[in-house]
Scaffold this active site. Sequence first.
Site, mmCIF file in Angstrom:
data_model
loop_
_atom_site.group_PDB
_atom_site.id
_atom_site.type_symbol
_atom_site.label_atom_id
_atom_site.label_comp_id
_atom_site.label_asym_id
_atom_site.label_seq_id
_atom_site.Cartn_x
_atom_site.Cartn_y
_atom_site.Cartn_z
ATOM 1 N N ARG A 119 0.867 -1.190 0.000
ATOM 2 C CA ARG A 119 0.000 0.000 0.000
ATOM 3 C C ARG A 119 0.896 1.229 0.000
ATOM 4 O O ARG A 119 2.106 1.093 -0.097
ATOM 5 C CB ARG A 119 -0.924 -0.024 1.221
ATOM 6 C CG ARG A 119 -0.176 -0.168 2.543
ATOM 7 C CD ARG A 119 -1.105 -0.209 3.743
ATOM 8 N NE ARG A 119 -0.345 -0.531 4.949
ATOM 9 C CZ ARG A 119 -0.871 -0.558 6.157
ATOM 10 N NH1 ARG A 119 -2.143 -0.283 6.348
ATOM 11 N NH2 ARG A 119 -0.127 -0.857 7.203
ATOM 12 N N GLU A 158 -2.520 7.168 7.068
ATOM 13 C CA GLU A 158 -1.099 7.304 7.411
ATOM 14 C C GLU A 158 -0.239 7.706 6.203
ATOM 15 O O GLU A 158 0.612 6.942 5.739
ATOM 16 C CB GLU A 158 -0.570 6.006 8.028
ATOM 17 C CG GLU A 158 -1.200 5.696 9.374
ATOM 18 C CD GLU A 158 -0.554 4.523 10.089
ATOM 19 O OE1 GLU A 158 0.124 3.717 9.431
ATOM 20 O OE2 GLU A 158 -0.727 4.414 11.313
ATOM 21 N N CYS A 163 8.336 9.877 -3.486
ATOM 22 C CA CYS A 163 8.451 9.325 -4.834
ATOM 23 C C CYS A 163 9.500 10.123 -5.597
ATOM 24 O O CYS A 163 9.573 11.345 -5.468
ATOM 25 C CB CYS A 163 7.089 9.422 -5.527
ATOM 26 S SG CYS A 163 7.126 8.880 -7.241
ATOM 27 N N CYS A 168 7.842 13.824 -10.174
ATOM 28 C CA CYS A 168 8.209 14.388 -8.874
ATOM 29 C C CYS A 168 9.489 15.215 -8.985
ATOM 30 O O CYS A 168 9.637 16.230 -8.303
ATOM 31 C CB CYS A 168 8.349 13.282 -7.829
ATOM 32 S SG CYS A 168 6.736 12.608 -7.349
ATOM 33 N N GLU A 336 -6.247 4.951 16.068
ATOM 34 C CA GLU A 336 -5.920 3.522 16.095
ATOM 35 C C GLU A 336 -5.087 3.213 17.325
ATOM 36 O O GLU A 336 -4.242 4.006 17.736
ATOM 37 C CB GLU A 336 -5.081 3.113 14.880
ATOM 38 C CG GLU A 336 -5.790 3.096 13.562
ATOM 39 C CD GLU A 336 -4.839 2.648 12.440
ATOM 40 O OE1 GLU A 336 -3.869 1.923 12.715
ATOM 41 O OE2 GLU A 336 -5.070 3.065 11.297
ATOM 42 N N TRP A 344 3.441 -6.693 14.171
ATOM 43 C CA TRP A 344 4.650 -6.188 13.496
ATOM 44 C C TRP A 344 5.756 -5.849 14.482
ATOM 45 O O TRP A 344 6.891 -5.645 14.087
ATOM 46 C CB TRP A 344 4.307 -4.991 12.606
ATOM 47 C CG TRP A 344 3.539 -3.896 13.265
ATOM 48 C CD1 TRP A 344 2.190 -3.685 13.179
ATOM 49 C CD2 TRP A 344 4.045 -2.858 14.111
ATOM 50 N NE1 TRP A 344 1.818 -2.589 13.923
ATOM 51 C CE2 TRP A 344 2.946 -2.061 14.501
ATOM 52 C CE3 TRP A 344 5.308 -2.522 14.582
ATOM 53 C CZ2 TRP A 344 3.062 -0.953 15.340
ATOM 54 C CZ3 TRP A 344 5.428 -1.417 15.417
ATOM 55 C CH2 TRP A 344 4.325 -0.647 15.786
ATOM 56 N N GLU A 384 -1.938 -9.044 7.885
ATOM 57 C CA GLU A 384 -2.368 -8.598 9.214
ATOM 58 C C GLU A 384 -3.335 -9.569 9.880
ATOM 59 O O GLU A 384 -4.058 -9.203 10.810
ATOM 60 C CB GLU A 384 -2.943 -7.191 9.120
ATOM 61 C CG GLU A 384 -1.842 -6.190 8.811
ATOM 62 C CD GLU A 384 -2.269 -4.737 8.851
ATOM 63 O OE1 GLU A 384 -3.435 -4.449 8.506
ATOM 64 O OE2 GLU A 384 -1.429 -3.893 9.197
ATOM 65 N N LYS A 385 -3.333 -10.806 9.409
ATOM 66 C CA LYS A 385 -4.332 -11.742 9.945
ATOM 67 C C LYS A 385 -4.093 -12.090 11.404
ATOM 68 O O LYS A 385 -5.005 -12.525 12.091
ATOM 69 C CB LYS A 385 -4.430 -13.003 9.093
ATOM 70 C CG LYS A 385 -3.171 -13.837 8.963
ATOM 71 C CD LYS A 385 -3.468 -15.054 8.075
ATOM 72 C CE LYS A 385 -2.228 -15.882 7.800
ATOM 73 N NZ LYS A 385 -1.217 -15.166 6.994
HETATM 74 C C1 GLA Z 1 -1.254 1.223 10.932
HETATM 75 C C2 GLA Z 1 -2.269 1.218 9.811
HETATM 76 C C3 GLA Z 1 -3.293 0.139 9.939
HETATM 77 C C4 GLA Z 1 -2.659 -1.158 10.377
HETATM 78 C C5 GLA Z 1 -1.953 -0.920 11.683
HETATM 79 C C6 GLA Z 1 -1.352 -2.179 12.268
HETATM 80 O O1 GLA Z 1 -1.531 2.051 11.957
HETATM 81 O O2 GLA Z 1 -2.925 2.460 9.694
HETATM 82 O O3 GLA Z 1 -3.903 -0.028 8.664
HETATM 83 O O4 GLA Z 1 -1.773 -1.598 9.418
HETATM 84 O O5 GLA Z 1 -0.912 -0.012 11.471
HETATM 85 O O6 GLA Z 1 -0.763 -1.917 13.524
HETATM 86 ZN ZN ZN Z 2 6.260 10.615 -8.429
#
Ligand code: GLA
Ligand code: ZN
Length: 713
Positions: A119, A158, A163, A168, A336, A344, A384-385
């Site tokens: 992402r 986030e 880039c 850019c 969050e 992680w 992230e499961k």
């Molecule tokens: C970040 C992301 C979430 C997720 C969490 C996991 O804060 O915004 O989508 O990936 O981390 O801790």
């Molecule tokens: Zn770019």
Amino acid sequence: MMKSVPETPRRFTQLLHGGDYNPDQWLNRPDILREDLRMMPLANCNVMSVGIFAWTALEPEEGVFTFDWLDRIIDDLAAHDIRVVLATPSGARPAWMAAKYPEVLRVGPNRVRNLYGVRHNHCYTSPVYRDKVRLINARLAERYGKHPALLLWHVSNEYEGECHCPLCQEAFRLWLRRRYTDDLQRVNEAWNTSFWSHTYTTWEQIESPAPHGETLVHCHNLDWKRFVTDQTVDFMCHEIEPLRQGAPGVPVTTNLMGDYPALNYWKLAPHLDVISWDSYPFWHVGPAGYSTLNSVRDGSEPLWPDRLEAHWGLFVAFMHNINRSLRGGQPFLLMESTPSVTNWQSVSKLKRPGMHRLSSLQAVAHGSDSVMYFQWRKSRGASEKFHGAVVDHAGHEHTRVFRDVAELGQDLRRLTPVAGSATPVEVAVVFDWENRWALEDAKGPRNDGEKRYLATCIAHAAPFWTRGIPFDAIDMDQDLSRYKLVIAPMLYLLRPGVADRFEAFVKAGGVVVATYLSGWVDENDLCFLGGFPGPLRRVLGLWSEEIDALAIGETNAVRFGPGNPMGLSGEYPAHIFCDLIHAEGAETLATYAEDFYAGRPAVTVNAFGKGRAYYHAARMGERFLDDFYGVLANDLKLVRALPVDLPAGVTAQRRSDGERNFIFVMNFNEQPRCVDLTPDGAFTDMITGEAASGALTVEGFGVRVIQGKACNN
Ligand code: GLA
Ligand code: ZN
């Protein structure tokens, strides 16, 4: 008397409780979606963030929009009294888009374009990406802007990264042309390109820093980082525009990441209505987990040798305070946090009993109007499961985590009067992104990571946290007049006007504390000529001639002689940096005890107008900072949340609505601690409704929230 209580618009009338909800991962399981709706009220949730990363579900093919599932979800949530934080999906993109328009994918500093995947892998400059984002955001605004359940826009997710694609590069050159009024000569001067014959003769020669190219021109690096922030802000504003147009009046946020080093959050803040952030402390992992905080430990005695969670408590407190400060004290949102573990962190340690509540209410204590999670339900597959969620793969509510969450939701309901209340503050610690960039990029006087800017700022804040004195964490451009005390550790880079504002603040009666490594370079990372600390020299009343760097384990000592006006006595170890200064009007409070500079000033104070400016020439440990700021806290009569000495590892934070004080007493020890409420009289426990006075017991990893009449103790 408090200097000022910031005006805070009461945006939320209740504390929000909920989290990221990804029904788009479960559209083939209506039974599970029904279960979600059954369990959300059981968890005492009143808000869900939907649509984050849901682009493919919303636009499965170019120009084909499928909103029916989201219509249903939002209506269903509304029917269960759950408000919606609706995200724009730009944090991740559909495969069809990357395949058809490769320019949307990012190019790394090595000039190689990424393949489709992960992402946050998009170019902020790409006109195609911007078009696609505008289109889908406009559709979302048009369709849901007036939905009564819509509480807030959650723009992207986030924002991060950079880039280096040709688009850019072109945008960077344009940005430079604007910054330097189209005058290449000004770029050459700012970047000091005469060094190593790097003078640019055409704009086209300029590129972003690259591992196989330019990395050593400091202002080039600084300008690139400024550009990345500005380009992100520009992209964010581009995202926000159709939302404001299509849904006027709906507030906008984006979720930030604490002290995320690559974006200057002070530039994002003015474009947002509400600040929100994602907090993932490393509770319970022991010394390894807080080694990053270990700034001032070498050569000194730790204040809390065995109270590991207190270190994290302090770190997170600092992060919350950054977020509260970003919009002048306005309540923020904890967007969050994990209801149990992340997957992680190197060790996925479970939260010990009490820690979920403590960690969550800590956010509220510092000004958050929410406790929200990543995530409602664990995903079934992909990376992230195994990340913690309110609902586990077991799929029901009979789990420890669910019970913790549900109980917290109940507490938050009882704390409803806290929503929207302010945090009266008299102390600010300056933590400035550009200063961090420049300081960390500087070659010398230590190149081994020991400058530790963030950790040093936190160390200077620690004595306030332990005393229950709230502090802000601001950048160097903020208005100082609302504070009594401003602490600016290692203010190496000074933007124009900053020194003048420090002078005006002190002249008017304010107190400033500055340290070694201050006032070395201007906004272009060019050294101040004529003596450090440059334009701060007058207010500090000193000249810094040289600085000694000490190896790890090496120490000097700083000695306070008898009769010094601070009343400090004896010696404190000094390490890492020892600045050799000449007092030019400043009074010497302490001197070095060892080495060839023994006897020279190590701590000074300069009377300036109605105020004074202190200088720590050396880095000294926690014991020194605690004693030093203890004296200032008394002198300045800084208001504490409770007018008592708190046990080690316990802090108290206060919010206030002007009539009532809401005091959060938090115990970061595993064992219970007792706090004496006697001097301040009668309180009500906001959770039990019972009277609280005398000795207040706070369980191990516990929080007591008590309410009393607002008064300045
Ligand atoms: C970040 C992301 C979430 C997720 C969490 C996991 O804060 O915004 O989508 O990936 O981390 O801790
Ligand atoms: Zn770019």
